[in-house]
Structures are given as C-alpha cells and as structure tokens.
Design an enzyme around this catalytic site. Structure first.
Site, PDB file in Angstrom:
ATOM      1  N   CYS A 119      -3.699   4.967   2.752  1.00  0.00           N
ATOM      2  CA  CYS A 119      -2.470   5.514   3.357  1.00  0.00           C
ATOM      3  C   CYS A 119      -1.773   4.517   4.285  1.00  0.00           C
ATOM      4  O   CYS A 119      -0.641   4.745   4.704  1.00  0.00           O
ATOM      5  CB  CYS A 119      -2.777   6.802   4.097  1.00  0.00           C
ATOM      6  SG  CYS A 119      -3.565   8.021   3.033  1.00  0.00           S
ATOM      7  N   HIS A 252       2.869   7.941   8.799  1.00  0.00           N
ATOM      8  CA  HIS A 252       2.299   8.442   7.551  1.00  0.00           C
ATOM      9  C   HIS A 252       2.323   9.967   7.602  1.00  0.00           C
ATOM     10  O   HIS A 252       1.957  10.573   8.615  1.00  0.00           O
ATOM     11  CB  HIS A 252       0.871   7.921   7.414  1.00  0.00           C
ATOM     12  CG  HIS A 252       0.104   8.565   6.309  1.00  0.00           C
ATOM     13  ND1 HIS A 252       0.614   8.700   5.047  1.00  0.00           N
ATOM     14  CD2 HIS A 252      -1.135   9.136   6.298  1.00  0.00           C
ATOM     15  CE1 HIS A 252      -0.276   9.319   4.289  1.00  0.00           C
ATOM     16  NE2 HIS A 252      -1.347   9.594   5.026  1.00  0.00           N
ATOM     17  N   ASN A 282       0.833  14.967   1.492  1.00  0.00           N
ATOM     18  CA  ASN A 282       0.379  13.608   1.803  1.00  0.00           C
ATOM     19  C   ASN A 282       0.408  12.787   0.507  1.00  0.00           C
ATOM     20  O   ASN A 282      -0.395  13.030  -0.392  1.00  0.00           O
ATOM     21  CB  ASN A 282      -1.036  13.697   2.376  1.00  0.00           C
ATOM     22  CG  ASN A 282      -1.633  12.343   2.734  1.00  0.00           C
ATOM     23  OD1 ASN A 282      -1.111  11.304   2.323  1.00  0.00           O
ATOM     24  ND2 ASN A 282      -2.712  12.363   3.477  1.00  0.00           N
TER      25      ASN A 282
END
Ligand code: UT7
Length: 325
Positions: A119, A252, A282
C-alpha cells in the site's frame, strides 16, 4: 538539466462492477459468512468497492488510468521515457505489469518496471521517478498504482474481504524548472512481515502455502497511525515546511478512522482530507493516485496547491511525498 519533477497530469480507472456493502453482505451470507453494512461503515468508512472482471488484469486497469493521465498532461505516449507500476497483484510472476502496460500503450524502448511496496507502493514509485528525473535518467515518466486485490482475498474471512477493492491511478511526472516534488521520506521494517501478507508462493509448478491475504487488523491499525504522523513530519522538515503549508492530505485510503486520526495529529481540519475510501475501499497501491485524480477532477485540488501524499502497508512499509501540484 532541470532540477525538479512535477505532476502534469492525473488519471484513474475503476472497473465497472460496483459492489456495495449490502451486495457483498448478501454474497457472503450465501457462504455462511456474516457481515453487515453497518459494521463495515462504522469500523472502516467503506460503503462500496469495485471488483474487476475475471479476465481484467492489473495492466488492463493501469493502462486506462495511464491514458487519462497522458491526455490530462497533453503528453503523447511516445514521449514517455520511464514507466513505473506500483502493484502487489501483477498480471503474472514476470514480466512486470509495467512491461505489459508499455506494450498496451503502443510504445517500446523506455525502461519499465514494477515496484512492490504494497500500500506504500505509489509513494515509493513516485520517489523513484522523481530521483530518476533529478539525475537526468528520465524526463517524462508515467507513475501508476494498479491492483486487482479481489484476486487475493479470502471470501471466507470477513475480517479482510470487506476491506479491499480493485482500481488504478496514474500521474505523468515531468522534469521542471520549478518544484514539483518538494521532499519525500520512505521507510520499511521487515520484522512486521507477518501482520499483513500473502504468504503463498509458486514452486515446482504448484502454489506453495496460502495465496490469500492475511492481516492482523489491530496490529496494522496501531502501527499505521504512528508511522503516518512521523513520515508526514519528517517530510515537512526536509522541505522546510510546516503542517500549515498543507492544502490537501491524501493518505492511503484504508480506514477513515486512521485517516482522520492522522489529520488530527497533524492539526489539519478534516475538510483538508481527501476521502475516497467510502467509494473505493482499500485499493492498496492504487488508492493514493485514485484519490488524487478524483480530487483534481472534482476541482478540489488546484494548480499550486501543496499536497501531502502518505502510504502505509505490508512490509511493513510507509512513506510520504510533499509536492506542489
Ligand atoms: O492497507 C494496509 C493498511 N491496512 C489497514 O490500515 C487496516 C487497519 N486495520 C483496520 O482498519 C481495522 O483493524 C479493521 C477494520 C480491520 C478491524 O476493525 P477493528 O475495530 O480493529 O475490529 P476488530 O478486529 O477488533 O473486530 C471487532 C469485532 C470482532 O468480533 P468480536 O471478537 O468482538 O466478537 C470481529 O470478529 O468485529 C468482528 N468483525 C466483523 N463483524 C462483522 C470483524 N470483521 C467483521 C465484519 N463484519 N466484516
């Protein structure tokens, strides 16, 4: 030689299949896995995510985002002299998604490679492209974050399968006489490998170990909140700036509670926080460029705004990039 690199265009792509929490809860219930829209919204802020079709690969998603970024920058694909794709879900073990994407763009010759920092991948890739531009190794780079995380989810594990989605975001980063990227700060600590991983691999023609995502959510949560604040402060210090200089925080997009916690620690009003986790879930390395492009296209982010981009994820990896848009 130009001293800086600057984002001159952004783009993104979401696969058409939008799956709401209620849709997912119904699908999971059929397998005896219990969840609810209420739990997912309250704990994460996620309301929907997009899942790619079974035959769509990371490079398919990435090339759509790349084309949009090229158009926004007014740059032809043939002018690109560097391609970096941040991904943990490449089309195949090798070659890289970047090489496949390069061919789909109809170009050849320039260096193309993947960056695997989960990520944090996009802030890693952007920092590498910035460094290559500053040394003269490239002058017009495509930096892309693209993922099909739905492929590595365990749909029998409600603690992870409700969190992730698929998508891609891209920027064109060009050499410039003015900044541009002001500073960045990257880190990793491999002792945390076990708290967020896909432990399986391929050997002897077989999948060895478990090829689905495992996460200790609470351990990741605790680490994320701390390192995101540290990385933001370190990046501001390197650039000689303070929190007050940040126009937009683009962390993020994993969990609204982590994102709001980071904004509060940096004493930023919540209206300076770019939020797309509600609609995207996500999307790992794609989440930051997806959020950036959404905020640019909606008119929130304007030329000259100062942006703090922050990633955190498996590795454990984390980092931040401060830039003038
Ligand atoms: O992309 C890399 C970065 N990743 C992250 O940043 C993720 C960080 N972690 C998180 O966002 C949160 O830890 C989660 C959203 C993953 C979990 O939230 P939480 O508040 O830490 O929940 P929890 O793990 O403490 O679970 C609370 C309860 C448990 O039930 P019991 O043991 O209290 O009875 C879970 O079994 O919620 C239950 N639960 C669920 N219930 C309904 C866990 N997942 C679900 C679900 N639906 N999907």
């Amino acid at each position: 030689m130009k001293k800086y690199s600057r984002i001159t265009g952004t783009g993104s792509y979401l696969p058409p299949r939008r799956v709401t929490n209620a849709d997912l809860a119904t699908e999971l219930a059929a397998k005896g896995v219990e969840t609810s829209d209420q739990w997912i919204v309250e704990r994460t802020g996620i309301r929907a995510r997009h899942f790619a079709a079974a035959d769509a690969s990371t490079s398919d998603l990435g090339v759509q985002a790349a084309r949009q970024a090229l158009e926004a920058a007014g740059v032809r694909a043939e002018e690109i002299d560097l391609i970096i794709v941040a991904t943990s879900t490449p089309d195949m073990i090798f070659p890289s998604a970047a090489c496949i994407l390069q061919h789909k763009l109809g170009i050849a010759g320039c260096p193309a490679f993947d960056v695997q920092a989960v990520c944090s991948g996009f802030v890693y890739a952007l920092t590498i492209a910035d460094s290559m531009i500053k040394t003269g190794a490239a002058s017009k780079a495509l930096v892309i974050g693209a993922e099909v995380f739905s492929r590595i989810l365990d749909f029998n594990d409600r603690t992870t399968c409700v969190l992730f989605g698929d998508g891609a975001g891209a920027v064109v980063l060009e050499a410039s006489d003015t900044p541009g990227i002001l500073a960045s700060d990257l880190h990793a600590d491999g002792k945390h490998v076990g708290i967020l991983c896909v432990p399986g691999t391929v050997a002897g023609g077989k999948v060895l170990g478990d090829p689905l995502l495992k996460m200790d959510g609470q351990a990741v949560f605790k680490l994320a909140v701390g390192v995101l604040e540290e990385a933001a402060r370190a990046t501001l210090a390197k650039a000689g700036k303070t929190e007050a200089d940040i126009d937009w925080l683009i962390p993020h997009q994993a969990n609204i509670r982590i994102m709001q916690g980071t904004a509060k620690k940096l004493k930023l009003p919540l209206d300076k926080l770019v939020v797309t986790v509600d609609e995207h879930g996500n999307t790992s390395a794609a989440s930051i460029p997806l959020a950036l492009d959404a905020a640019v296209r909606s008119g929130k982010i304007k030329k000259g705004d100062t942006l703090m981009l922050e990633g955190v994820g498996g590795g454990f990896t984390w980092g931040a990039v401060l830039l003038d848009f």
